[in-house]
Design a protein around this motif. Structure first.
Motif, PDB file in Angstrom:
ATOM      1  N   ILE A 227      -5.113  34.288 -16.344  1.00 31.95           N
ATOM      2  CA  ILE A 227      -3.684  35.146 -16.259  1.00 31.95           C
ATOM      3  C   ILE A 227      -3.306  35.537 -17.667  1.00 31.95           C
ATOM      4  CG2 ILE A 227      -1.535  35.585 -14.918  1.00 31.95           C
ATOM      5  CD1 ILE A 227      -2.424  34.685 -12.075  1.00 31.95           C
ATOM      6  N   GLY A 228      -2.333  36.225 -18.319  1.00 30.26           N
ATOM      7  CA  GLY A 228      -2.168  36.190 -19.102  1.00 30.26           C
ATOM      8  C   GLY A 228      -2.578  37.087 -19.809  1.00 30.26           C
ATOM      9  N   ARG A 229      -1.686  37.216 -21.460  1.00 29.21           N
ATOM     10  CA  ARG A 229      -2.130  38.255 -22.061  1.00 29.21           C
ATOM     11  C   ARG A 229      -3.280  38.250 -22.884  1.00 29.21           C
ATOM     12  NH1 ARG A 229       0.951  37.902 -25.920  1.00 29.21           N
ATOM     13  NH2 ARG A 229      -0.113  37.253 -27.625  1.00 29.21           N
ATOM     14  N   LEU A 230      -4.370  39.321 -22.946  1.00 27.84           N
ATOM     15  CA  LEU A 230      -5.706  39.330 -23.648  1.00 27.84           C
ATOM     16  C   LEU A 230      -5.343  39.320 -25.075  1.00 27.84           C
ATOM     17  CD1 LEU A 230      -7.997  41.657 -21.367  1.00 27.84           C
ATOM     18  CD2 LEU A 230      -7.205  39.372 -21.563  1.00 27.84           C
ATOM     19  N   SER A 231      -5.428  38.662 -25.741  1.00 27.73           N
ATOM     20  CA  SER A 231      -5.645  38.047 -26.821  1.00 27.73           C
ATOM     21  C   SER A 231      -5.874  36.362 -27.561  1.00 27.73           C
ATOM     22  CB  SER A 231      -3.446  37.646 -27.603  1.00 27.73           C
ATOM     23  OG  SER A 231      -3.186  36.563 -26.981  1.00 27.73           O
ATOM     24  N   GLY A 232      -5.477  36.305 -28.998  1.00 22.47           N
ATOM     25  CA  GLY A 232      -6.023  35.564 -29.853  1.00 22.47           C
ATOM     26  C   GLY A 232      -5.829  33.830 -29.595  1.00 22.47           C
ATOM     27  N   GLN A 233      -4.603  34.318 -29.745  1.00 20.81           N
ATOM     28  CA  GLN A 233      -3.944  32.795 -28.968  1.00 20.81           C
ATOM     29  C   GLN A 233      -4.570  32.569 -27.306  1.00 20.81           C
ATOM     30  OE1 GLN A 233       0.989  33.436 -27.755  1.00 20.81           O
ATOM     31  NE2 GLN A 233       0.114  32.894 -29.260  1.00 20.81           N
ATOM     32  N   LYS A 234      -4.611  33.118 -26.854  1.00 22.66           N
ATOM     33  CA  LYS A 234      -4.918  32.817 -25.658  1.00 22.66           C
ATOM     34  C   LYS A 234      -6.065  31.900 -25.165  1.00 22.66           C
ATOM     35  CE  LYS A 234      -0.728  33.648 -23.486  1.00 22.66           C
ATOM     36  NZ  LYS A 234      -0.233  32.372 -22.598  1.00 22.66           N
ATOM     37  N   GLY A 235      -7.096  32.205 -25.714  1.00 22.22           N
ATOM     38  CA  GLY A 235      -8.511  32.120 -25.865  1.00 22.22           C
ATOM     39  C   GLY A 235      -9.591  31.895 -25.282  1.00 22.22           C
ATOM     40  N   ALA A 258      -7.198  38.152 -15.446  1.00 23.62           N
ATOM     41  CA  ALA A 258      -5.763  39.179 -14.962  1.00 23.62           C
ATOM     42  C   ALA A 258      -5.220  39.404 -16.427  1.00 23.62           C
ATOM     43  CB  ALA A 258      -5.275  38.082 -14.310  1.00 23.62           C
ATOM     44  N   GLY A 259      -4.639  40.253 -16.705  1.00 24.45           N
ATOM     45  CA  GLY A 259      -3.867  40.872 -17.651  1.00 24.45           C
ATOM     46  C   GLY A 259      -4.766  41.437 -18.547  1.00 24.45           C
ATOM     47  N   ASP A 260      -3.886  41.935 -19.278  1.00 20.08           N
ATOM     48  CA  ASP A 260      -4.162  43.471 -21.443  1.00 20.08           C
ATOM     49  C   ASP A 260      -3.698  43.125 -22.232  1.00 20.08           C
ATOM     50  OD1 ASP A 260      -5.431  45.240 -21.934  1.00 20.08           O
ATOM     51  OD2 ASP A 260      -4.754  46.737 -20.273  1.00 20.08           O
ATOM     52  N   GLY A 261      -4.319  43.848 -23.080  1.00 18.40           N
ATOM     53  CA  GLY A 261      -3.518  43.275 -24.372  1.00 18.40           C
ATOM     54  C   GLY A 261      -4.677  43.689 -25.958  1.00 18.40           C
ATOM     55  N   ASP A 277     -21.334  40.808 -17.427  1.00 21.07           N
ATOM     56  CA  ASP A 277     -20.920  41.381 -16.272  1.00 21.07           C
ATOM     57  C   ASP A 277     -20.959  41.248 -15.064  1.00 21.07           C
ATOM     58  OD1 ASP A 277     -22.990  42.568 -18.675  1.00 21.07           O
ATOM     59  OD2 ASP A 277     -21.206  44.207 -18.040  1.00 21.07           O
ATOM     60  N   ARG A 278     -22.275  40.851 -14.180  1.00 20.74           N
ATOM     61  CA  ARG A 278     -21.842  40.324 -12.984  1.00 20.74           C
ATOM     62  C   ARG A 278     -21.235  39.339 -12.380  1.00 20.74           C
ATOM     63  NH1 ARG A 278     -27.203  38.757 -12.101  1.00 20.74           N
ATOM     64  NH2 ARG A 278     -26.061  37.934  -9.639  1.00 20.74           N
ATOM     65  N   TYR A 279     -20.758  38.246 -13.124  1.00 22.64           N
ATOM     66  CA  TYR A 279     -19.621  37.074 -13.407  1.00 22.64           C
ATOM     67  C   TYR A 279     -18.554  37.310 -13.263  1.00 22.64           C
ATOM     68  CZ  TYR A 279     -24.234  35.526 -13.432  1.00 22.64           C
ATOM     69  OH  TYR A 279     -25.442  34.958 -13.092  1.00 22.64           O
ATOM     70  N   VAL A 280     -17.538  38.682 -14.670  1.00 18.14           N
ATOM     71  CA  VAL A 280     -16.503  38.184 -15.188  1.00 18.14           C
ATOM     72  C   VAL A 280     -15.566  39.318 -14.557  1.00 18.14           C
ATOM     73  CG1 VAL A 280     -14.772  37.805 -16.994  1.00 18.14           C
ATOM     74  CG2 VAL A 280     -17.174  36.318 -17.250  1.00 18.14           C
ATOM     75  N   SER A 281     -14.483  39.882 -14.396  1.00 18.03           N
ATOM     76  CA  SER A 281     -13.712  41.067 -14.153  1.00 18.03           C
ATOM     77  C   SER A 281     -12.577  40.992 -15.193  1.00 18.03           C
ATOM     78  CB  SER A 281     -13.677  41.408 -13.027  1.00 18.03           C
ATOM     79  OG  SER A 281     -13.126  40.543 -12.241  1.00 18.03           O
ATOM     80  N   ILE A 282     -12.039  42.612 -15.242  1.00 15.71           N
ATOM     81  CA  ILE A 282     -10.676  41.987 -15.974  1.00 15.71           C
ATOM     82  C   ILE A 282      -9.844  43.178 -15.330  1.00 15.71           C
ATOM     83  CG2 ILE A 282      -9.088  42.963 -18.592  1.00 15.71           C
ATOM     84  CD1 ILE A 282     -11.663  42.451 -19.967  1.00 15.71           C
ATOM     85  N   THR A 283      -8.640  42.496 -15.130  1.00 16.72           N
ATOM     86  CA  THR A 283      -7.973  43.202 -13.827  1.00 16.72           C
ATOM     87  C   THR A 283      -6.747  44.917 -14.736  1.00 16.72           C
ATOM     88  OG1 THR A 283      -6.614  42.203 -13.483  1.00 16.72           O
ATOM     89  CG2 THR A 283      -7.767  41.691 -11.779  1.00 16.72           C
ATOM     90  N   GLY A 284      -6.615  44.208 -15.929  1.00 21.73           N
ATOM     91  CA  GLY A 284      -5.202  45.050 -16.418  1.00 21.73           C
ATOM     92  C   GLY A 284      -4.597  44.240 -16.182  1.00 21.73           C
ATOM     93  N   TRP A 285      -2.777  44.550 -16.317  1.00 26.70           N
ATOM     94  CA  TRP A 285      -1.802  44.204 -15.608  1.00 26.70           C
ATOM     95  C   TRP A 285      -1.758  44.730 -14.865  1.00 26.70           C
ATOM     96  CZ3 TRP A 285      -0.240  41.653 -19.699  1.00 26.70           C
ATOM     97  CH2 TRP A 285      -0.144  41.907 -21.016  1.00 26.70           C
ATOM     98  N   ILE A 286      -0.702  43.531 -14.301  1.00 27.99           N
ATOM     99  CA  ILE A 286      -0.761  43.365 -12.723  1.00 27.99           C
ATOM    100  C   ILE A 286       0.661  42.736 -12.442  1.00 27.99           C
ATOM    101  CG2 ILE A 286      -3.640  42.831 -12.478  1.00 27.99           C
ATOM    102  CD1 ILE A 286      -2.955  40.240 -11.662  1.00 27.99           C
TER     103      ILE A 286
END
Length: 408
Positions: A227-235, A258-261, A277-286
């Motif tokens: 969970i966190g912003r999709l950014s370089g510092q979050k890894g 969970a997040g966006d950025g 694709d079958r293993y990872v999903s992105i929720t966007g901001w929640i």
């Protein structure tokens, strides 16, 4: 006692800790005015954030004419204070990564805010983040004498402390807060030693909705959430590399981002390239309820950050009884205990991250529940919003009335 809180953008999805802090201070009897530079037209998903926006005053919403009028009023009300603030704005532009016009705009904003504070008899101004909000708060203090303080979170302030002029901002402040002992130590690096006693630690806190949550057993599923912003510092890109190793080795897992950025497109491309694709999903901001659902649906939170202060989502996960897999950087090791409440590994080390994920996925849920119970207890001890707000209130009440006249 009436105080004001100043943030560049409030409310915001990732600033729930500020809202909790304000509510805790109000619960202790303080009256808190919310002031934000911008954000009145931001898209919000959380009902509590929407309610906060309705009671927040927005500086840039006033428009250029009103800001200029506030500056003229400040000049005529106290020429000495105005010229001192103007001189400080020029000084802040020196070696800054932003040119002089930005700092003159900060002065206009400060003129507007100082008029508001004086009109409502505000006794103290607290800013969150040691970047632009702290500069505006300092200029407000120079304009009208209202004492101020600010909370430094990192990593942005620590990445460029000289450009951010932390020493100058701290010199005028009644006190400065770090959200961890590590954060305070970084302040001590850049602040004159005769101001060290003003550098304090006040943790970000959680409210009763987390601290008194009924424990939910760890689900027996190979699911992890980041969970966190999709950014370089979050890894997250490192996390996807580790996930690709698990996939190649046939280790069952599911991963929710969970997040966006700003890095969403790069992360989506990496998911496709690595065959995830079958293993990872992105929720966007929640919103906050969905964050809670995602944490409870997972066996652990994984956060492979390269740079942090002390992530609030780590506290939330631990309060809900979920172990945490994260890097031993900044203030994180002050909260997460390796082998007891989660797993710590070196930032940027894919092999170590893979090992931690495998270990977590292979750990029996009964053991994870025990780790979660230890995590809940540790968060209750260190991150109770009311307890931490009481520290802030004590610091504010202790400021001598004479300090309001410093800029006179």
């Amino acid at each position: 006692m009436r105080i004001a809180y100043l943030v560049s953008l409030y409310p915001k999805v990732s600033h729930s800790f500020i809202r909790r802090e304000i509510h805790a201070l109000e619960g202790l009897g303080l009256q808190v005015d919310r002031v934000s530079i911008r954000g009145w037209d931001e898209q919000l998903v959380d009902a509590e954030d929407i309610a906060e926006r309705a009671i927040t005053r927005y500086v840039l919403k006033q428009g250029a004419v009103q800001l200029a009028g506030a500056a003229v009023a400040s000049l005529f009300a106290s020429p000495r204070r105005f010229w001192r603030a103007l001189s400080a704005a020029f000084g802040m532009a020196s070696r800054s990564d932003r040119p002089l016009p930005y700092h003159l705009i900060y002065l206009l904003e400060a003129c507007c805010i100082s008029r508001w504070l004086q009109g409502r008899d505000v006794r103290h101004l607290h800013a969150h983040f040691g970047t632009n909000p702290a500069e505006v708060a300092m200029l407000v203090h120079l304009l009208c004498g209202v004492p101020y303080s600010f909370t430094v979170h990192g990593p942005d302030e620590f990445d460029r402390p000289q450009f951010a002029h932390l020493r100058e901002k701290a010199r005028h402040a009644a006190f400065v807060v770090g959200v961890s002992s590590y954060g305070r130590s970084q302040l001590l690096r850049w602040v004159d030693d005769d101001r060290w006693d003003r550098m304090q630690v006040v943790h970000c806190g959680l409210d009763a909705s987390f601290l008194q949550a009924v424990p939910v057993p760890v689900p027996d599923v190979p699911r992890m959430v980041c969970i966190g912003r999709l950014s370089g510092q979050k890894g997250q890109l490192i996390l996807l590399q580790a996930a690709a190793v698990l996939r190649r080795e046939g280790v069952p897992f599911q991963l929710v981002l969970a997040g966006d950025g700003e890095m969403r497109s790069a992360i989506e491309a990496s998911i496709e390239q690595l065959g995830l694709d079958r293993y990872v999903s992105i929720t966007g901001w929640i919103d906050a309820p969905r964050v809670r659902q995602e944490l409870l649906a997972a066996r652990a939170l994984v956060l492979p950050s390269f740079a942090e202060g002390l992530p609030v989502v780590v506290m939330e996960a631990m309060a809900l009884g979920r172990p945490v897999l994260t890097t031993y950087i900044a203030g994180i090791p002050e909260l997460v205990q390796h082998g007891r409440t989660g797993w710590l590994f070196p930032a940027g080390d894919v092999d170590a991250l893979v090992a931690a994920m495998k270990d977590c996925l292979a750990t029996p849920t009964a053991t994870l529940d025990a780790m979660g119970a230890a995590a809940r207890e540790r968060v209750r001890e260190r991150h109770d919003a009311v307890h931490e707000a009481r520290k802030l209130a004590t610091l504010m009440h202790a400021i001598p009335a004479s300090s309001a006249n410093e800029a006179a």
